[in-house]
Structure formats: structure tokens, C-alpha cells
Scaffold this motif. Structure first.
Motif, PDB file in Angstrom:
ATOM      1  N   LEU A  18      41.755  12.520  34.373  1.00  0.00           N
ATOM      2  CA  LEU A  18      42.061  13.899  34.773  1.00  0.00           C
ATOM      3  C   LEU A  18      43.244  14.440  33.969  1.00  0.00           C
ATOM      4  N   LEU A  48      41.164  21.098  38.240  1.00  0.00           N
ATOM      5  CA  LEU A  48      41.526  19.766  37.727  1.00  0.00           C
ATOM      6  C   LEU A  48      42.892  19.314  38.243  1.00  0.00           C
ATOM      7  N   GLU A  51      42.528  18.112  41.684  1.00  0.00           N
ATOM      8  CA  GLU A  51      41.898  16.788  41.673  1.00  0.00           C
ATOM      9  C   GLU A  51      42.926  15.708  41.325  1.00  0.00           C
ATOM     10  N   TYR A  52      43.786  16.036  40.367  1.00  0.00           N
ATOM     11  CA  TYR A  52      44.810  15.066  39.959  1.00  0.00           C
ATOM     12  C   TYR A  52      45.777  14.810  41.111  1.00  0.00           C
TER      13      TYR A  52
END
Ligand code: ZN
Length: 499
Positions: A18, A48, A51-52
Motif C-alpha cells: 500500500l 489507499l 487502507e494503509y
């Protein structure tokens, strides 16, 4: 591989993937992405990033990381990754997720507001946003502070672990005491250094060709890296087989040339990270300051050294025959070392650079720990420029609005720029005892110097902190005096001063 670590590994791989995606978008945005892509790409980046955030800050990962920390028999690389991960988790853990999201949104907009305010030369348009950013940062630092720890120290520690206000007050105290008078003496000296031949109408192709040559000469490996053009030069690293640098081309041939040497210094650090560390949480440079020490070492200590140009100056003359054809090597080297106080930090010469950073350090400290108010910043900024550099900015574009850092919430970042130069000077003083640096440069054996830095610094990635690296390499803890002595010697000679 340790079995507990093995269970954690897929999560770590996901984080790194990621992160790589985010970094690639950043790179693309600054180099090749079409102008209108911005807003829609931002959505992808937002997803993103979320998500990280989730990949790092989740219960399974936390449990596994804590379990790993208690394990015997982890390798050095594994233990380093666990340590980094736990640090990252504790950072995020301390801040309520809702506030963190609000802050991320604020800074995304803040950069845009800052960009426009700067273009319009309008501080008032940015001030309310900056106040909010500072509020958030102070609150976050208070959440994260260990008992008795000051807020600004929490911020400083994010960029340069081990360098608190106590140490930095001492460092910048020496800079103030020694460099401010040195600059005054330089300005009062009668020595004229012509540098008009560095300016001209050069084509991008002309500059790119010599730029690529110099990057390669310094050690950039084009089979593991690329070079592109962006508004502000920077280095991006995915792993030790993909490191990317950028430059810009303009009317000053030294500007792109030295920015390429600078970014190559950053790149060599990342290319030199050990294979068992790359693509992991410890697979990049130790700190901001240690990174700058490498870029500035190559750019200034080596790159602006006469010996560096002995084997390659003829090539440079051939590339720019109209400008440099009749300029001697000595005159060229003097010109690229000329000291002139200016308003813009990123364009500052080696001597005045640390004063730009000193000003930012004092202002940040006063904003976070003292009673400086945002509304009084432009005036405080101008006063300090007048006091330390002898010049007063006429507008905020050349003054308080010039740097992007505060709009991104990066307080505590600036000192690492000056520390990097100081680390480099300390390393240089030590290396000169170990090897004949000038002779190696004159003989074109820069690889010997590069290998030495790789062995003592680059290969370790983030396994060691900057003070540890310095101590192991030079046998001493950090000392500001090396930097001051280096500048005094160099500029004393250049301007024939009695210092
Ligand atoms: Zn840099």
C-alpha cells in the motif's frame, strides 16, 4: 523464520504494498500525471491511505506485533521491523481516529489554500487554516507525549529521534553565535566573485545530457533508477532496485546540476540499503537528517569541492562552450560557492542555508511552546531575516508563505535540514583522517567514498538511529562545532577572511 513473525509477515507485506502504491501516485502526480487528473486521483489516494491506516492500526496486527516483541531469536531485520511497527501503532493509537481523519482532510485542503494564498501573496487567506493545523498538531502531541515531555519535542522526535529542544537549542545557539558574524564578514569583504557565466538560455536537452552524466558519475545506477522533471526536485524510493529522482531545468546551469547531485545523494542512500531490509519497514534511510546528510555531503562537501571537478570539468565546458569555454576551473568552483543572502531557503547557498533553518526553528518553537500568534508571524519572520541575514522580505510570498511544510502539518521537520549539513561535516572531518578525500576525487575514484558511506550508513537502513550511526562511524556523539569549523575554513579561504 520465527513462526510468530511468519504470521505477521503477510500483514507487513500488505503495508509495504500500500505504501508503494501511495508513493508511486505521489511520484506520478509530480512528474507525468496530466494536469486535470488531480481531483479524481486524490480520491484513489484517500482510499489507499485509509487502507494503509487500517492495515497498521488493527487488533490482529497489534497482537501479533506485541507477541513478536517478546520473542527470542528474531533476526536483526525482523526485530527492527517489529520495533518500527510498534512505534507506528503507538503513534496512531494515541490519536482518536475521528480526529485523525478530520486532520487528514484539513491538511489535504490546507495545501491547496496555501498554494493559492502564496500565489496571491495573501497571508490572511491562509492564517485561519494554519491556526487549525497548529491546534490539531498541539493536541496530537499532547496525546502522544510521555510524562513531562514537551509538545514540540514530540514533533521533533518524529523527524529526528534523539534531538530534543535541549540539544537543538545548543546546536542553533552555536550557529547563531558563529555563522551570523561569519556572514557579516563575508558581506563586508571586498572579494568579488563573478558568477554571471552560470546563467544563460540552455535547452532542457543540453542540461539533461550533462545531468545524467553527472548522476551516473556520482554513482546513480540507471538500471535501478530513473530521472524525471518536476517543479521541485525530490527522490522517491520503492525499494533498493527502484529509486527515482527528479530535477528541474532553468536559466542557471548550476541549479539543475547541483540538485541532481543532491538527489543522487538521497538515491545512493536508498540504493545502498541491504537486501534483507529493503521493502520492509526498516528498508529506508534512518531519519530525515541522516538523509539530508547524504544528499548535502554529495552536493556540497564533495560537489562544490574543486577536486570533484578535476576529472569532469572539461566535459562540463564542452557541454556549455559559450558559457564555460573560457572560464577556468578555479573561477567555476568559486562561482558555485558564492554566498549571497536571499529570501528563499531552497535557493540558499551553503553558508546562509543554516540561517534560514535557524529562523524556522525559533518561530516553530515559539508557536508551539511560546506565545507567538499566527497573526504576528509575517512580522516575526521578517524581523528575523533582517536580524540574521540582513535582508527584509517585502512580501509574504518571499517570506512566511514560501514553504509547504506547515500546510502539511509538518512541524519539527525543518531542523533536520540543518542537522543533515552538520552530520555531513562531522563525517567529513573524520573521513579525512581515514582517507585522502581530495586525492580520491581528483583521480575520479568517488566510488571509494561511496562504498565507505554505504558500509557505515546506507546498508543499515533504519536499523540504527542517527546519533548511533554518527557515534559508530566517527567515534563521537554529535558535535555542532565540526560544521561551524568547516564553514569557517571554506568561506574564510574563499573570501580571504581572518577567522
Ligand atoms: Zn534533500
Amino acid at each position: 523464520m520465527n513462526s510468530v513473525f511468519e504470521a505477521l509477515k503477510p500483514y507487513l507485506d500488505r503495508m509495504m504494498a500500500l505504501k508503494a502504491a501511495l508513493v508511486l501516485f505521489e511520484w506520478d502526480d509530480a512528474t507525468l500525471a496530466p494536469e486535470k487528473a488531480g481531483e479524481l486521483t486524490e480520491k484513489v489516494i484517500g482510499t489507499l491511505s485509509g487502507e494503509y491506516f487500517g492495515a497498521v492500526n488493527n487488533e490482529t496486527v497489534k497482537e501479533l506485533a506485541e507477541k513478536c516483541a517478546g520473542e527470542e531469536g528474531l533476526s536483526e531485520a525482523e526485530a527492527g521491523q517489529v520495533r518500527e511497527l510498534l512505534e507506528e501503532i503507538s503513534k496512531l493509537d494515541a490519536i482518536p481516529q475521528k480526529e485523525y481523519q478530520e486532520f487528514s482532510q484539513l491538511t489535504a485542503g490546507a495545501v491547496r489554500i496555501w498554494t493559492k494564498a502564496k500565489a496571491d501573496n495573501d497571508f490572511d487567506a491562509f492564517a485561519p487554516t494554519l491556526e487549525k493545523v497548529i491546534d490539531f498538531q498541539k493536541r496530537f502531541a499532547a496525546y502522544r507525549a510521555k510524562e513531562g515531555q514537551k509538545k514540540y519535542d514530540v514533533m521533533l522526535n518524529d523527524f529526528e529521534p534523539g534531538f530534543s529542544m535541549e540539544l537543538l537549542d545548543e546546536f542553533f545557539g552555536v550557529i547563531k553565535k558563529e555563522i551570523v558574524p561569519l556572514l557579516k564578514a563575508v558581506q563586508e569583504s571586498k572579494v568579488e566573485i563573478p558568477n554571471d557565466f552560470l546563467t544563460g538560455d540552455f535547452t532542457d536537452e543540453q542540461q539533461e545530457e550533462i545531468g545524467r552524466f553527472i548522476a551516473e558519475y556520482v554513482g546513480f545506477d540507471f538500471s535501478k533508477g530513473v530521472m524525471a522533471v518536476s517543479a521541485h526536485p525530490f527522490t522517491t524510493n520503492l525499494h533498493n532496485r527502484d529509486v527515482r529522482i527528479t530535477t528541474h531545468y532553468g536559466k542557471n546551469l548550476d541549479s539543475s546540476l547541483f540538485s541532481i547531485i543532491h538527489e543522487t545523494g538521497h538515491a545512493l542512500y536508498e540504493l545502498g540499503v541491504r537486501d534483507d531490509l529493503t521493502q520492509t519497514l526498516v528498508g529506508e534511510g534512518a531519519s530525515m537528517g541522516m538523509h539530508e546528510s547524504q544528499s548535502r555531503f554529495f552536493e556540497n562537501i564533495l560537489g562544490r569541492n574543486r577536486s570533484f571537478w578535476v576529472p569532469v570539468y572539461a566535459k562540463l565546458q564542452k557541454a556549455f562552450p559559450d558559457n564555460l569555454g573560457n572560464i577556468s576551473l578555479d573561477d567555476f568552483v568559486r562561482a558555485v560557492n558564492k554566498a549571497t543572502p536571499g529570501f528563499i531557503r531552497t535557493e540558499a547557498d551553503e553558508l546562509t542555508y543554516s540561517l534560514h533553518v535557524l529562523i524556522r526553528y525559533e518561530l516553530e518553537k515559539d508557536l508551539i511552546e511560546g506565545d507567538l500568534q499566527v497573526k504576528d508571524l509575517p512580522e516575526a519572520w521578517a524581523d528575523k531575516y533582517e536580524e540574521y541575514l540582513g535582508i527584509r522580505p517585502e512580501n509574504v510570498r518571499e517570506g512566511v508563505l514560501q514553504d509547504i511544510h506547515w500546510s502539511q502539518g509538518s512541524f519539527g521537520y525543518f531542523p533536520s535540514y540543518a542537522l543533515g549539513s552538520a552530520f555531513g561535516a562531522q563525517m567529513y572531518a573524520y573521513m579525512k583522517k581515514e582517507m585522502d578525500v581530495d586525492k580520491l576525487l581528483e583521480e575520479g575514484k568517488i566510488s571509494v567514498i561511496r562504498d565507505y558511506l554505504k558500509e557505515h550508513i546506507h546498508q543499515y537502513g533504519k536499523l540504527k538511529k542517527s546519533r548511533e550511526i554518527l557515534k559508530e562511524m566517527t567515534g563521537e556523539d554529535f558535535h555542532a562545532q565540526y560544521y561551524v569549523d568547516y564553514l569557517k575554513e571554506k568561506y574564510g579561504e574563499l573570501y580571504r577572511l581572518n577567522v
